[in-house]
Design a protein around this motif. Structure first.
Motif, mmCIF file in Angstrom:
data_model
loop_
_atom_site.group_PDB
_atom_site.id
_atom_site.type_symbol
_atom_site.label_atom_id
_atom_site.label_comp_id
_atom_site.label_asym_id
_atom_site.label_seq_id
_atom_site.Cartn_x
_atom_site.Cartn_y
_atom_site.Cartn_z
ATOM 1 N N THR A 2 60.074 -11.790 7.865
ATOM 2 C CA THR A 2 59.256 -11.833 6.649
ATOM 3 C C THR A 2 59.504 -10.565 5.855
ATOM 4 O O THR A 2 59.587 -9.487 6.428
ATOM 5 N N ALA A 3 59.612 -10.714 4.539
ATOM 6 C CA ALA A 3 59.821 -9.547 3.672
ATOM 7 C C ALA A 3 58.921 -9.657 2.444
ATOM 8 O O ALA A 3 58.680 -10.744 1.934
ATOM 9 N N ARG A 4 58.436 -8.500 2.018
ATOM 10 C CA ARG A 4 57.630 -8.388 0.803
ATOM 11 C C ARG A 4 58.116 -7.164 0.048
ATOM 12 O O ARG A 4 58.592 -6.210 0.661
ATOM 13 N N ARG A 6 58.015 -3.595 -1.578
ATOM 14 C CA ARG A 6 57.205 -2.440 -1.200
ATOM 15 C C ARG A 6 56.783 -1.602 -2.407
ATOM 16 O O ARG A 6 55.610 -1.329 -2.606
ATOM 17 N N ARG A 65 56.855 -13.188 -1.486
ATOM 18 C CA ARG A 65 57.131 -13.016 -0.064
ATOM 19 C C ARG A 65 58.210 -14.014 0.327
ATOM 20 O O ARG A 65 58.280 -15.108 -0.219
ATOM 21 N N VAL A 116 62.635 -9.645 -2.336
ATOM 22 C CA VAL A 116 63.718 -8.738 -1.952
ATOM 23 C C VAL A 116 64.254 -8.111 -3.238
ATOM 24 O O VAL A 116 65.073 -8.704 -3.929
ATOM 25 N N ASP A 120 63.788 -1.478 -3.751
ATOM 26 C CA ASP A 120 63.339 -1.172 -2.393
ATOM 27 C C ASP A 120 64.452 -0.607 -1.521
ATOM 28 O O ASP A 120 64.216 -0.281 -0.357
ATOM 29 N N ARG A 123 65.289 -1.245 2.552
ATOM 30 C CA ARG A 123 64.480 -2.396 2.980
ATOM 31 C C ARG A 123 65.067 -3.698 2.453
ATOM 32 O O ARG A 123 65.069 -4.709 3.144
ATOM 33 N N ALA A 127 66.574 -6.800 4.690
ATOM 34 C CA ALA A 127 66.083 -8.174 4.491
ATOM 35 C C ALA A 127 67.237 -9.133 4.207
ATOM 36 O O ALA A 127 67.283 -10.240 4.762
#
Length: 146
Positions: A2-4, A6, A65, A116, A120, A123, A127
């Protein structure tokens, strides 16, 4: 996986607090203006309400997300959420100069992955690598025994 995003989450939260604080201060000071206009309690409440609405708009940017597993990927952007099985995803890409990644679908279609984001940095790279690894495992299961 899971990625959100930042940095957008942090900036949106700061802006939301600022909006509510500024409009609350304006609401308190609204009655004491030497403009000759008479402001009522309802005007003060409306000012706080405007601040809350703007804060909600800023926080809406934190909604994106992406979640992926062995069966597929779920992309939640600002307006909706959709699940795509890996069988329809041709590739996971991050074009040069793009703000966010995307899923390449058949017939030259693509779905932006707003979770994504290029700002970021590492990160986002992590992802994308995870998404590509899951995608590759679906298309070439013999190279990823379990």
């Amino acid at each position: 996986m899971t990625a959100r995003p930042r940095k957008v989450r942090f900036v949106s939260a700061v802006f939301a607090v600022v909006f509510v604080a500024v409009f609350s201060v304006v609401a308190v000071l609204l009655r004491n203006t030497p403009t000759g206009v008479y402001f009522q309690l309802s005007d003060q409440i409306a000012m706080v309400g405007i601040g809350v609405l703007l804060a909600c708009g800023a926080l809406w940017l934190t909604r994106p997300r992406v979640s992926a597993d062995a069966e597929g990927v779920t992309v939640r952007n600002l307006l909706g959420s959709t699940r795509y099985p890996w069988s329809v995803v041709q590739s996971v890409s991050f074009p040069d100069g793009a703000a966010w990644a995307r899923l390449e679908l058949p017939d030259d279609e693509y779905v932006p992955i707003m979770a994504v984001q290029s700002i970021d940095g590492e990160r986002a790279v992590t992802a994308i690598r995870e998404l590509r690894k899951l995608h590759r495992a679906q298309w070439h299961p013999e190279s990823h025994p379990e």
